[in-house]
Enzyme design. Structure first.
Site, PDB file in Angstrom:
ATOM      1  N   HIS A  32      24.848   6.816  -3.349  1.00 46.63           N
ATOM      2  CA  HIS A  32      23.478   7.288  -3.569  1.00 46.63           C
ATOM      3  C   HIS A  32      23.507   8.498  -4.499  1.00 46.63           C
ATOM      4  O   HIS A  32      24.167   9.489  -4.215  1.00 46.63           O
ATOM      5  CB  HIS A  32      22.812   7.663  -2.250  1.00 46.63           C
ATOM      6  CG  HIS A  32      22.272   6.477  -1.509  1.00 46.63           C
ATOM      7  ND1 HIS A  32      21.356   6.577  -0.493  1.00 46.63           N
ATOM      8  CD2 HIS A  32      22.507   5.155  -1.669  1.00 46.63           C
ATOM      9  CE1 HIS A  32      21.057   5.359  -0.043  1.00 46.63           C
ATOM     10  NE2 HIS A  32      21.751   4.485  -0.739  1.00 46.63           N
ATOM     11  N   TYR A  35      13.602  11.929   3.354  1.00 48.35           N
ATOM     12  CA  TYR A  35      13.453  13.037   4.300  1.00 48.35           C
ATOM     13  C   TYR A  35      11.988  13.473   4.247  1.00 48.35           C
ATOM     14  O   TYR A  35      11.508  13.871   3.181  1.00 48.35           O
ATOM     15  CB  TYR A  35      14.339  14.218   3.904  1.00 48.35           C
ATOM     16  CG  TYR A  35      15.814  14.010   4.147  1.00 48.35           C
ATOM     17  CD1 TYR A  35      16.402  14.425   5.348  1.00 48.35           C
ATOM     18  CD2 TYR A  35      16.645  13.430   3.191  1.00 48.35           C
ATOM     19  CE1 TYR A  35      17.764  14.260   5.587  1.00 48.35           C
ATOM     20  CE2 TYR A  35      18.008  13.260   3.419  1.00 48.35           C
ATOM     21  CZ  TYR A  35      18.556  13.678   4.618  1.00 48.35           C
ATOM     22  OH  TYR A  35      19.901  13.505   4.845  1.00 48.35           O
ATOM     23  N   PRO A  69      21.590  17.505  12.992  1.00 49.56           N
ATOM     24  CA  PRO A  69      21.925  16.351  12.152  1.00 49.56           C
ATOM     25  C   PRO A  69      21.346  16.396  10.734  1.00 49.56           C
ATOM     26  O   PRO A  69      21.862  15.708   9.853  1.00 49.56           O
ATOM     27  CB  PRO A  69      21.348  15.165  12.929  1.00 49.56           C
ATOM     28  CG  PRO A  69      20.325  15.750  13.842  1.00 49.56           C
ATOM     29  CD  PRO A  69      20.800  17.128  14.169  1.00 49.56           C
ATOM     30  N   LYS A 100      26.050  16.681   8.193  1.00 47.65           N
ATOM     31  CA  LYS A 100      27.274  17.412   7.885  1.00 47.65           C
ATOM     32  C   LYS A 100      28.379  17.289   8.935  1.00 47.65           C
ATOM     33  O   LYS A 100      29.523  17.669   8.679  1.00 47.65           O
ATOM     34  CB  LYS A 100      26.958  18.912   7.687  1.00 47.65           C
ATOM     35  CG  LYS A 100      26.127  19.205   6.454  1.00 47.65           C
ATOM     36  CD  LYS A 100      26.920  18.878   5.199  1.00 47.65           C
ATOM     37  CE  LYS A 100      26.148  19.063   3.923  1.00 47.65           C
ATOM     38  NZ  LYS A 100      26.595  18.167   2.860  1.00 47.65           N
ATOM     39  N   TYR A 106      24.243  19.362  -0.449  1.00 47.00           N
ATOM     40  CA  TYR A 106      24.121  18.015   0.143  1.00 47.00           C
ATOM     41  C   TYR A 106      25.328  17.147  -0.219  1.00 47.00           C
ATOM     42  O   TYR A 106      25.880  16.455   0.637  1.00 47.00           O
ATOM     43  CB  TYR A 106      22.814  17.355  -0.316  1.00 47.00           C
ATOM     44  CG  TYR A 106      22.455  16.145   0.501  1.00 47.00           C
ATOM     45  CD1 TYR A 106      21.638  16.264   1.628  1.00 47.00           C
ATOM     46  CD2 TYR A 106      22.929  14.885   0.163  1.00 47.00           C
ATOM     47  CE1 TYR A 106      21.311  15.161   2.390  1.00 47.00           C
ATOM     48  CE2 TYR A 106      22.601  13.765   0.915  1.00 47.00           C
ATOM     49  CZ  TYR A 106      21.792  13.909   2.038  1.00 47.00           C
ATOM     50  OH  TYR A 106      21.487  12.811   2.792  1.00 47.00           O
TER      51      TYR A 106
HETATM   52  C1  DHB Z   1      21.661   9.928   8.717  1.00 46.15           C
HETATM   53  C2  DHB Z   1      21.667  10.975   9.561  1.00 46.15           C
HETATM   54  C3  DHB Z   1      21.365  12.221   9.084  1.00 46.15           C
HETATM   55  O1  DHB Z   1      21.384  13.279   9.895  1.00 46.15           O
HETATM   56  C4  DHB Z   1      21.043  12.431   7.762  1.00 46.15           C
HETATM   57  O2  DHB Z   1      20.739  13.673   7.315  1.00 46.15           O
HETATM   58  C5  DHB Z   1      21.051  11.367   6.914  1.00 46.15           C
HETATM   59  C6  DHB Z   1      21.365  10.110   7.390  1.00 46.15           C
HETATM   60  C7  DHB Z   1      21.972   8.570   9.210  1.00 46.15           C
HETATM   61  O3  DHB Z   1      22.157   8.394  10.418  1.00 46.15           O
HETATM   62  O4  DHB Z   1      22.036   7.663   8.413  1.00 46.15           O
END
Ligand code: DHB
Length: 375
Positions: free
Chosen positions: A58, A186, A278, A282, A370
């Protein structure tokens, strides 16, 4: 598992002692975004084949604020990208590599307890299939997660803990449906954060912010899809393909760091020493950078009799950990609804996202973090 793999490549023997069953470890759903440094590490150590065949690179992501979306191009800003490849798949690849090399992975071990960690010859005792075992070693790597025993063995007098608990959780759903978009979305929304992610072209992973004390049973599939649709950009909501959930669970959000990450011959890595919320995915990437530093330190110890890497392991790992803790905290803080913090907070969030949408400099800061800071 990755540390054991890296050590084996340097000719250093190790034994993995795992509390859970192999089936459990290979099935539990975790995040799915690998930083470029993580994919480079997997690839350069012979673990990249299935990831490169089945994963998706990506080059950017979509950020949405109250339904208005903009695109952030990681590669234009940093020259780097991320890989969408589930932690579950990485775990399978690690087990396969261990099997192929005949390395010992002991699963379903109970009462796992390290001993003599400040002496020259530590050991780990455990029971497996009803039998008591002892493994003697030069070092114990504490890779046993936030609830593991290893961190508790550091004397309280030498440990400093830093923690922030967020007043909400994430409700996650896995569904056998095509992802709503080619990239992740997001979404900040007054009703709460939402995230559209994926595992492959027929498997999607979605999240909505929920109350910290919410229960997954309180969310029917219909309620989940309705809520997700309200929070994401309208064109995505129109495209969204829904279906029955395969997995549905709630994750609490917490930032936590325990310092130092070493005591004697016990070296902590990953969630055993630190937790990130999450947002930004990371957790696994940080565990990878910890064990990368640790494998280099142990290799220098065995190959060159050089203990500098071991002596500086905690400080080296923590410098990177804190930057990821900062980024995960920032993304969480900007994207979520803090119901107790009023209108000022939400106007600041809107200004932050508006600034981001219009500033290459701000986009570069987000993108650089990121795709992952250098190892
Ligand atoms: C996923 C989880 C995340 O916390 C994130 O920022 C992006 C993707 C996932 O589970 O795919």
């Amino acid at each position: 598992m990755l540390l054991s793999h890296l050590l084996a490549r340097a000719g250093i023997e190790s034994v993995v002692i795992e509390q859970r069953s192999r089936d459990y470890v290979q099935a539990r759903v975790r995040a799915g975004v690998l930083e470029q440094g993580s994919t480079d590490l997997l690839r350069s150590t012979g673990l990249g084949e299935r990831m490169d065949a089945d994963g998706f690179v990506h080059h950017g992501t979509c950020l949405s604020n109250g339904g208005r979306a903009f695109h952030l191009d990681f590669t234009a800003r940093t020259g780097r990208a991320v890989m969408i490849y589930g932690q579950t798949e990485v775990q399978k690849d690690l087990f396969d590599a261990a099997d192929a090399a005949g390395r010992t992975v002991l699963d379903e071990c109970a009462d796992v307890t390290p001993h003599d960690i400040t002496g020259d010859r530590p050991s780990v005792t455990f029971t497996r299939n009803g039998q008591a075992h002892t493994v003697q070693a030069d070092f114990v790597a504490g890779c046993d997660g936030f609830h593991g025993v290893c961190r508790t063995l550091l004397p309280r007098s030498i440990v400093t803990e830093y923690e922030r608990v967020y007043p909400f959780g994430w409700l996650g759903v896995l569904s056998a449906t095509p992802p709503v978009d080619d990239e992740l979305i997001y979404a900040r929304h007054d009703r709460g954060f939402a995230l559209c992610s994926m595992r492959n072209p027929t498997l999607s992973r979605y999240y909505v912010q929920c109350a910290a004390d919410d229960s997954a049973e309180a969310w029917s599939d219909q309620r989940f899809w309705d809520e997700l649709r309200r929070r994401i950009p309208p064109d995505a909501a129109d495209r969204l393909v829904t279906g029955p959930s395969i997995e549905k669970s709630i994750t609490p959000l917490r930032s936590y760091v325990a310092e130092p990450m070493r005591h004697g011959r016990l070296l902590l890595a990953g969630d055993a020493a630190h937790i990130v919320p999450p947002t930004g995915a990371k957790g696994l990437n940080l565990a990878f950078s910890d064990v990368w530093y640790l494998s280099k330190a142990l290799t220098a110890h065995y190959h060159d009799g050089d203990d500098q890497g071991l002596d500086t392991y905690s400080a080296t790992a923590l410098r990177r950990v804190w930057k990821a803790v900062r980024f995960s905290w920032w993304m969480t803080t900007v994207m979520h609804t803090f119901h107790d913090q009023g209108d000022f907070n939400s106007r600041i969030q809107e200004a932050e996202l508006d600034y981001l949408a219009g500033s290459e400099a701000a986009q570069t800061v987000l993108a650089e973090n990121y795709v992952g800071l250098p190892l």
